[in-house]
Design an enzyme around this catalytic site. Structure first.
Site, PDB file in Angstrom:
ATOM      1  N   ASN A 213      37.922  36.492   7.747  1.00 18.75           N
ATOM      2  CA  ASN A 213      38.591  35.131   7.271  1.00 18.75           C
ATOM      3  C   ASN A 213      40.178  35.317   7.327  1.00 18.75           C
ATOM      4  O   ASN A 213      40.240  36.329   8.605  1.00 18.75           O
ATOM      5  CB  ASN A 213      38.092  34.970   5.473  1.00 18.75           C
ATOM      6  CG  ASN A 213      38.397  36.415   5.188  1.00 18.75           C
ATOM      7  OD1 ASN A 213      39.916  36.576   5.012  1.00 18.75           O
ATOM      8  ND2 ASN A 213      37.415  37.198   4.709  1.00 18.75           N
ATOM      9  N   ASP A 311      28.633  42.150  -4.658  1.00 11.33           N
ATOM     10  CA  ASP A 311      29.614  41.693  -4.651  1.00 11.33           C
ATOM     11  C   ASP A 311      30.313  43.119  -5.223  1.00 11.33           C
ATOM     12  O   ASP A 311      29.568  44.005  -6.410  1.00 11.33           O
ATOM     13  CB  ASP A 311      29.765  41.101  -6.045  1.00 11.33           C
ATOM     14  CG  ASP A 311      31.376  40.683  -6.205  1.00 11.33           C
ATOM     15  OD1 ASP A 311      31.901  41.209  -6.570  1.00 11.33           O
ATOM     16  OD2 ASP A 311      31.154  39.310  -6.304  1.00 11.33           O
ATOM     17  N   LYS A 346      36.540  33.685 -13.354  1.00 10.64           N
ATOM     18  CA  LYS A 346      35.990  34.223 -12.257  1.00 10.64           C
ATOM     19  C   LYS A 346      36.775  35.655 -13.740  1.00 10.64           C
ATOM     20  O   LYS A 346      35.394  36.609 -12.902  1.00 10.64           O
ATOM     21  CB  LYS A 346      37.189  34.542 -10.830  1.00 10.64           C
ATOM     22  CG  LYS A 346      36.473  35.326  -9.826  1.00 10.64           C
ATOM     23  CD  LYS A 346      37.051  34.801  -9.179  1.00 10.64           C
ATOM     24  CE  LYS A 346      36.121  33.730  -8.403  1.00 10.64           C
ATOM     25  NZ  LYS A 346      37.324  33.444  -7.437  1.00 10.64           N
TER      26      LYS A 346
HETATM   27  O1  C5P Z   1      34.149  35.705  -5.499  1.00  8.14           O
HETATM   28  P1  C5P Z   1      35.592  35.856  -5.503  1.00  8.14           P
HETATM   29  O2  C5P Z   1      34.845  36.259  -3.827  1.00  8.14           O
HETATM   30  O3  C5P Z   1      36.554  35.058  -5.246  1.00  8.14           O
HETATM   31  O4  C5P Z   1      36.019  37.105  -6.055  1.00  8.14           O
HETATM   32  C1  C5P Z   1      37.516  37.248  -5.614  1.00  8.14           C
HETATM   33  C2  C5P Z   1      37.255  39.220  -6.341  1.00  8.14           C
HETATM   34  O5  C5P Z   1      35.963  39.674  -6.101  1.00  8.14           O
HETATM   35  C3  C5P Z   1      38.356  39.454  -5.650  1.00  8.14           C
HETATM   36  O6  C5P Z   1      38.488  41.228  -6.102  1.00  8.14           O
HETATM   37  C4  C5P Z   1      37.617  40.189  -4.451  1.00  8.14           C
HETATM   38  O7  C5P Z   1      37.984  41.801  -4.074  1.00  8.14           O
HETATM   39  C5  C5P Z   1      36.453  41.027  -5.427  1.00  8.14           C
HETATM   40  N1  C5P Z   1      35.034  40.174  -4.222  1.00  8.14           N
HETATM   41  C6  C5P Z   1      34.062  41.241  -3.896  1.00  8.14           C
HETATM   42  N2  C5P Z   1      33.395  41.146  -2.581  1.00  8.14           N
HETATM   43  C7  C5P Z   1      32.604  40.193  -2.762  1.00  8.14           C
HETATM   44  C8  C5P Z   1      33.220  38.832  -3.237  1.00  8.14           C
HETATM   45  C9  C5P Z   1      34.724  39.032  -3.707  1.00  8.14           C
HETATM   46  O8  C5P Z   1      34.458  42.557  -4.106  1.00  8.14           O
HETATM   47  N3  C5P Z   1      31.559  40.326  -2.156  1.00  8.14           N
END
Ligand code: C5P
Length: 403
Positions: A213, A311, A346
């Site tokens: 990305n 995550d 979130k």
């Molecule tokens: O779910 P989303 O990607 O929007 O969440 C963003 C937050 O979660 C950020 O702090 C990102 O670094 C973290 N994140 C993570 N691992 C993932 C997805 C997001 O640590 N697989």
């Protein structure tokens, strides 16, 4: 927002070929809003002219303790009393030996000896040949100078003017500047270990292709830099980005989300703060082809199947240390619309005390940003500014929460 703005620094040059870097340092200090008073030893004048340093600092240079420009003829007292710090760069082996013995036979050494110890810190950037740096006399002098409350900066490593290679080069001007920023910054994160994730991840499809990305990593790198300036030990787990490692920060490079999770898990038991800025890919191809997937001319496209990535933030946030408060977790949310609503949801979903929202398309790759800090009590806006300024504000916010 430079911590150096408005400061008055005596920039001392002793004799060494690294003096050419002092010209750049002088210019950078002036640009940061510092009043720079240059003082040069006789040896320094063999390497750099006072004319150059006067032009760059915008002030006449002092080279002699007998300078009659001072009404009381006490340049060593007058110049050291108005300084916020004396920075000697380059500091030659000879100059450091002189400092060690409290000798004062020229203006710069006289001024260092005459400075009020509690008000005017002395910072030296050594510069010398690698054998001189390794010599037991220099080792001994450096150790004693530190005990004598002299702040001795690191040396660089690499090719030397003499043709040899090793330790002893003077730091580059930008590194000295960063160390000075850190020196003057309030140490609000002293004793903390901050772990930061930054940048995108890269999920391979085959050996030559992958999905990623547009995250540049700039926000996370700025947070690592601000945390280091604030006195924290900092580890930075970085996805594939083209950014220099912030000074004094331990960097671990990773590619995929799973690599990032492994690196985070290896570090997190040491950390007291975890800041997840990385734009981790939500999915990865369910299998990585060993060989490049070829176009066979039939018009058929390969059928890609995806699986969800771990995550990282949620995994860390549900650990016992995070739940007990021993590890403070901060998440980021890059949204394209309805920032407040999405970011509040979130924060609860990720189970973190603080979530920082920003508008993804407006910030990816940019040098500035605007943040929304969301906790259980509500939201606070950090208005549009450079990422470094926002990082400093976020670090101050986190430090206040750790109290
Ligand atoms: O779910 P989303 O990607 O929007 O969440 C963003 C937050 O979660 C950020 O702090 C990102 O670094 C973290 N994140 C993570 N691992 C993932 C997805 C997001 O640590 N697989």
């Amino acid at each position: 927002m430079s911590t150096l703005a408005g400061k008055h620094i005596v920039l001392g040059l002793s004799g060494g070929i690294a003096a050419f870097k002092s010209a750049e340092l002088c210019r950078a200090l002036v640009k940061a809003g510092v009043t720079v008073q240059v003082v040069m030893t006789e040896a320094a004048e063999h390497f750099m002219t006072a004319v150059t340093m006067q032009a760059l600092s915008g002030r006449p240079v002092y080279t002699s303790q007998w300078d009659t420009r001072e009404a009381n003829n006490m340049a060593h007292i007058n110049l050291s009393r108005e300084a916020d710090a004396i920075v000697v760069a380059p500091a030659s082996a000879d100059f450091m030996a002189k400092l060690l013995h409290g000798r004062a036979d020229d203006l710069l050494s006289l001024m260092c000896l005459a400075r009020p110890l509690d008000q005017v810190p002395l910072i030296v950037a050594p510069a010398m040949n690698r054998e001189m740096w390794a010599n037991p006399a220099t080792r001994r002098n450096v150790a004693q100078l530190k005990l004598d409350r002299v702040h001795v900066l690191d040396v660089g490593q690499g090719d030397q003017a003499c043709g040899e290679t090793g330790d002893g080069r003077m730091l580059e001007a930008e590194d000295i500047l960063e160390d000075l920023e850190a020196f003057f910054a309030p140490k609000i994160l002293a004793g903390q270990h901050v772990l930061v994730t930054a940048g995108p991840t890269y999920e391979a499809i085959d050996p030559v292709r992958g999905i990623t990305n547009l995250s540049s990593g700039k926000m996370g790198f700025a947070i690592a830099r601000a945390a280091r300036r604030a006195g924290a030990e900092v580890s930075l787990v970085a996805g594939p980005v083209h950014l220099p490692t912030p000074r004094g920060v331990q960097r671990i490079n990773v590619q995929s989300a799973r690599d990032m999770l492994d690196a985070v898990q290896a570090q997190v038991s040491q950390a007291s703060v975890f800041v997840a800025t990385a734009a981790v890919a939500d999915w990865r191809p369910d299998a990585q082809a060993d060989q490049k997937i070829k176009k066979d001319g039939s018009g058929q496209t390969p059928a890609l199947k995806f699986v969800e990535n771990p995550d990282i933030l949620a995994t860390v946030a549900q650990s016992a240390r995070a739940q007990s408060g021993a590890l403070f977790c901060v998440g980021f949310a890059a949204e394209s619309h309805d920032l407040l609503v999405h970011a509040m949801a979130k924060r609860i979903r990720k189970n973190v005390p603080l979530l920082v929202g920003n508008i993804g398309p407006a910030t990816f790759g940019q040098d500035d940003n605007a943040l929304l800090l969301i906790d259980a009590a509500g939201a606070r806006e950090l208005p549009h500014a450079s990422k470094l300024v926002l990082a400093q504000q976020l670090v101050a916010d986190i430090a206040a929460r750790l109290k």
